[in-house]
Design a protein around this motif. Structure first.
Motif, PDB file in Angstrom:
ATOM      1  N   GLN A 102       0.817  -1.210   0.000  1.00 40.04           N
ATOM      2  CA  GLN A 102       0.000   0.000   0.000  1.00 40.04           C
ATOM      3  C   GLN A 102       0.852   1.262   0.000  1.00 40.04           C
ATOM      4  O   GLN A 102       0.352   2.352   0.293  1.00 40.04           O
ATOM      5  CB  GLN A 102      -0.949  -0.014   1.200  1.00 40.04           C
ATOM      6  N   ASP A 103       2.124   1.131  -0.341  1.00 41.56           N
ATOM      7  CA  ASP A 103       3.039   2.280  -0.379  1.00 41.56           C
ATOM      8  C   ASP A 103       2.963   2.976  -1.731  1.00 41.56           C
ATOM      9  O   ASP A 103       2.833   2.331  -2.773  1.00 41.56           O
ATOM     10  CB  ASP A 103       4.488   1.840  -0.183  1.00 41.56           C
ATOM     11  N   SER A 105      -3.072   6.202  -0.177  1.00 40.53           N
ATOM     12  CA  SER A 105      -1.672   6.624  -0.322  1.00 40.53           C
ATOM     13  C   SER A 105      -1.435   7.249  -1.696  1.00 40.53           C
ATOM     14  O   SER A 105      -0.773   8.287  -1.803  1.00 40.53           O
ATOM     15  CB  SER A 105      -0.716   5.462  -0.072  1.00 40.53           C
ATOM     16  N   THR A 154      -3.929   7.021   5.316  1.00 43.24           N
ATOM     17  CA  THR A 154      -2.542   6.849   4.920  1.00 43.24           C
ATOM     18  C   THR A 154      -1.635   7.681   5.806  1.00 43.24           C
ATOM     19  O   THR A 154      -2.068   8.684   6.375  1.00 43.24           O
ATOM     20  CB  THR A 154      -2.334   7.242   3.441  1.00 43.24           C
ATOM     21  N   THR A 155      -0.411   7.241   5.937  1.00 36.77           N
ATOM     22  CA  THR A 155       0.625   8.071   6.538  1.00 36.77           C
ATOM     23  C   THR A 155       1.292   8.829   5.392  1.00 36.77           C
ATOM     24  O   THR A 155       1.167   8.434   4.229  1.00 36.77           O
ATOM     25  CB  THR A 155       1.676   7.214   7.258  1.00 36.77           C
ATOM     26  N   ALA A 203       3.984   7.735   1.038  1.00 37.58           N
ATOM     27  CA  ALA A 203       2.729   7.533   1.760  1.00 37.58           C
ATOM     28  C   ALA A 203       2.518   6.035   1.899  1.00 37.58           C
ATOM     29  O   ALA A 203       2.800   5.274   0.972  1.00 37.58           O
ATOM     30  CB  ALA A 203       1.562   8.171   1.000  1.00 37.58           C
ATOM     31  N   ASP A 204       2.040   5.624   3.049  1.00 40.90           N
ATOM     32  CA  ASP A 204       1.815   4.208   3.325  1.00 40.90           C
ATOM     33  C   ASP A 204       0.377   4.047   3.788  1.00 40.90           C
ATOM     34  O   ASP A 204       0.008   4.534   4.855  1.00 40.90           O
ATOM     35  CB  ASP A 204       2.792   3.731   4.402  1.00 40.90           C
ATOM     36  N   GLY A 205      -0.423   3.375   2.952  1.00 36.94           N
ATOM     37  CA  GLY A 205      -1.814   3.117   3.324  1.00 36.94           C
ATOM     38  C   GLY A 205      -1.863   2.424   4.670  1.00 36.94           C
ATOM     39  O   GLY A 205      -1.025   1.577   4.965  1.00 36.94           O
ATOM     40  N   GLY A 264      -6.464   1.512   1.629  1.00 37.32           N
ATOM     41  CA  GLY A 264      -5.157   2.066   1.964  1.00 37.32           C
ATOM     42  C   GLY A 264      -4.317   2.375   0.740  1.00 37.32           C
ATOM     43  O   GLY A 264      -3.645   3.399   0.681  1.00 37.32           O
ATOM     44  N   GLU A 265      -4.370   1.488  -0.232  1.00 40.61           N
ATOM     45  CA  GLU A 265      -3.596   1.711  -1.460  1.00 40.61           C
ATOM     46  C   GLU A 265      -4.093   2.952  -2.202  1.00 40.61           C
ATOM     47  O   GLU A 265      -3.308   3.764  -2.670  1.00 40.61           O
ATOM     48  CB  GLU A 265      -3.702   0.481  -2.360  1.00 40.61           C
TER      49      GLU A 265
END
Length: 151
Positions: free
Chosen positions: A18-19, A46, A94-95, A33-35, A42-43
């Motif tokens: 998911q990055d 991100s 996401t981050t 970004a990381d889901g 999440g994917e």
């Protein structure tokens, strides 16, 4: 001059990666970004965040820390809006960690969640952002030092 590299890995638990990362040298913008681990969408979250931040900064006449912060906030709004429109994406998130070159030898960093920016200097890798996670907040509130919070 910044030297940038990026590497992603789906890890041992997840079925998908998911990055999303972007190296946009023409903007002086570097992002990851990381889901959020296993959360629905999440994917998409991100990818959406990285695209929104890049789009916002490419349209900005002055690229500084305030412009980066505004771009991250705008990306967050877009992810939340997309999640509210589609029940299949409810709770997606996401981050993000983004580095923006603002002028010679000056950078701005935005970090949300537990994606981190590091500096490699003289063979030593050092984290320059702190996680914004529940575990970090609770640990600090309990008086635990950063080393005891690492898993």
């Amino acid at each position: 001059m910044l030297e940038i590299c990026a590497l992603t890995d789906q890890g041992r638990v997840r079925q998908s990666n998911q990055d999303t990362f972007r190296i946009a040298r023409e903007l002086g913008l570097y992002m990851l970004a990381d889901g959020m681990g296993g959360a629905r969408g999440g994917e998409q979250a991100s990818r959406m965040a990285v695209e929104a931040i890049e789009r916002s900064l490419s349209q900005s006449t002055y690229r500084d820390a305030a412009a980066l912060l505004s771009a991250v906030e705008e990306a967050n709004d877009q992810v939340l809006a997309a999640a509210s429109r589609d029940p299949n994406l409810e709770g997606m998130g996401t981050t993000v960690v983004a580095v923006l070159e603002t002028r010679a030898n000056d950078i701005a960093i935005a970090s949300v969640g537990d994606s981190r920016a590091y500096v490699l200097h003289d063979g030593e890798l050092r984290a320059i952002t702190k996680d914004q996670t529940w575990v970090q907040e609770v640990g600090v509130g309990l008086g635990l030092d950063e080393a005891s919070l690492r898993i």
